[in-house]
Design a protein around this motif. Structure first.
Motif, PDB file in Angstrom:
ATOM      1  N   UNK A  28      -7.129   3.687 107.587  1.00  0.00           N
ATOM      2  CA  UNK A  28      -8.338   4.213 108.231  1.00  0.00           C
ATOM      3  C   UNK A  28      -8.273   4.187 109.754  1.00  0.00           C
ATOM      4  N   UNK A  29      -7.174   3.695 110.321  1.00  0.00           N
ATOM      5  CA  UNK A  29      -7.003   3.830 111.766  1.00  0.00           C
ATOM      6  C   UNK A  29      -6.444   5.223 112.018  1.00  0.00           C
ATOM      7  N   UNK A  52      -2.996  13.721 112.328  1.00  0.00           N
ATOM      8  CA  UNK A  52      -1.633  14.266 112.278  1.00  0.00           C
ATOM      9  C   UNK A  52      -1.219  14.943 113.571  1.00  0.00           C
ATOM     10  N   UNK A  53      -2.123  15.025 114.524  1.00  0.00           N
ATOM     11  CA  UNK A  53      -1.833  15.730 115.771  1.00  0.00           C
ATOM     12  C   UNK A  53      -1.196  14.799 116.806  1.00  0.00           C
ATOM     13  N   UNK A  54      -0.062  15.243 117.329  1.00  0.00           N
ATOM     14  CA  UNK A  54       0.603  14.498 118.396  1.00  0.00           C
ATOM     15  C   UNK A  54      -0.020  14.935 119.718  1.00  0.00           C
ATOM     16  N   UNK A  71       0.746  13.535 107.337  1.00  0.00           N
ATOM     17  CA  UNK A  71      -0.523  13.540 106.605  1.00  0.00           C
ATOM     18  C   UNK A  71      -1.554  12.641 107.272  1.00  0.00           C
ATOM     19  N   UNK A  72      -1.297  12.308 108.503  1.00  0.00           N
ATOM     20  CA  UNK A  72      -2.237  11.459 109.221  1.00  0.00           C
ATOM     21  C   UNK A  72      -2.241  10.020 108.758  1.00  0.00           C
ATOM     22  N   UNK A  73      -1.202   9.645 107.998  1.00  0.00           N
ATOM     23  CA  UNK A  73      -1.127   8.240 107.559  1.00  0.00           C
ATOM     24  C   UNK A  73       0.082   7.597 108.216  1.00  0.00           C
TER      25      UNK A  73
END
Lengths: 111, 115
Positions: A28-29, A52-54, A71-73
């Motif tokens: 969840x971070x 997921x965005x750099x 996947x943003x994880x």
């Protein structure tokens, strides 16, 4: 509460080889960071993801370095054509409420 | 550009003595300030943080730090050092106020403790 984990903890490679490191942030971070720490120095920022965005990359992150967080994880950091100067501790952190929580790091040695 | 200076590379104290580690920062806005501790070969553990309010902040392991805006300092203190406090200590500033969410670290102060 599971902290930030990194894999592997140690990596020894020969110059010119490619290496990939993995970071699993605290669940969840949504913000995830990579830092590099060389001997006798403080950690230096490499790159940062929101989901997921750099969103930000340091000039330290040459074109041999690439990071993803598909996947943003979890996130991966790949170094292509390693050089001896890449030898360092690579630290990952995740962030919540203006506080960054660090993993144990991956120690890279390039022979 | 933001910067953090830790003027002492290495400090040695006797167990039971008091400790002060210095940190000065250069930052254009009100900073978020942190002290981290790192044992050999390990990651960073947060000791304490300052965001706003009371300028004397308490942290874990009996550490405290005082934010002094006029001196651009955030020095770490402990009244009585234990042998287990031997480690490297890093001061850091968060650049969120400048639109960047990275931490800028000092070069660290290595603490040795004489039994």
């Amino acid at each position: 509460d599971t902290g930030v984990s990194q894999d592997p903890r140690h990596k020894i490679t020969k110059r010119g080889q490619n290496v990939t490191f993995r970071c699993d942030p605290i669940s969840e971070h949504n913000r995830l960071y990579w830092y590099r720490q060389t001997l006798g120095q403080g950690p230096e920022f490499l790159t940062y993801f929101q989901n997921e965005a750099q969103l930000e990359k340091s000039r330290l992150l040459s074109d041999r370095f690439s990071a993803e967080r598909p996947k943003g994880s979890f996130s991966t950091l790949e170094i292509q054509r390693t050089e001896q100067g890449d030898s360092a501790m690579y630290l990952c952190a995740s962030r919540q409420n203006n506080e960054q929580f660090f993993g144990p790091g991956t120690r890279l040695t390039v022979l | 550009a933001q910067s953090v200076t830790q003027p002492d590379i290495h400090i040695t104290v006797s167990e039971g003595a008091s400790l002060e580690l210095r940190c000065n920062y250069s930052y254009g806005a009100t900073p978020y300030l942190f002290w981290y501790v790192q044992s050999p070969g390990q990651g960073l553990q947060l000791l304490l943080k300052y965001f706003s309010g009371d300028t004397l902040v308490q942290g874990i392991k009996g550490f405290e730090a005082e934010f002094k805006r006029s001196q651009s300092s955030f020095n770490l203190r402990k009244p009585s050092v234990h042998w287990s406090d031997a480690a490297e200590y890093f001061c850091a500033v968060d650049n969120s106020g400048a639109g960047s969410y990275q931490l800028t670290f000092g070069k660290g102060t290595k603490l040795s403790v004489i039994p």
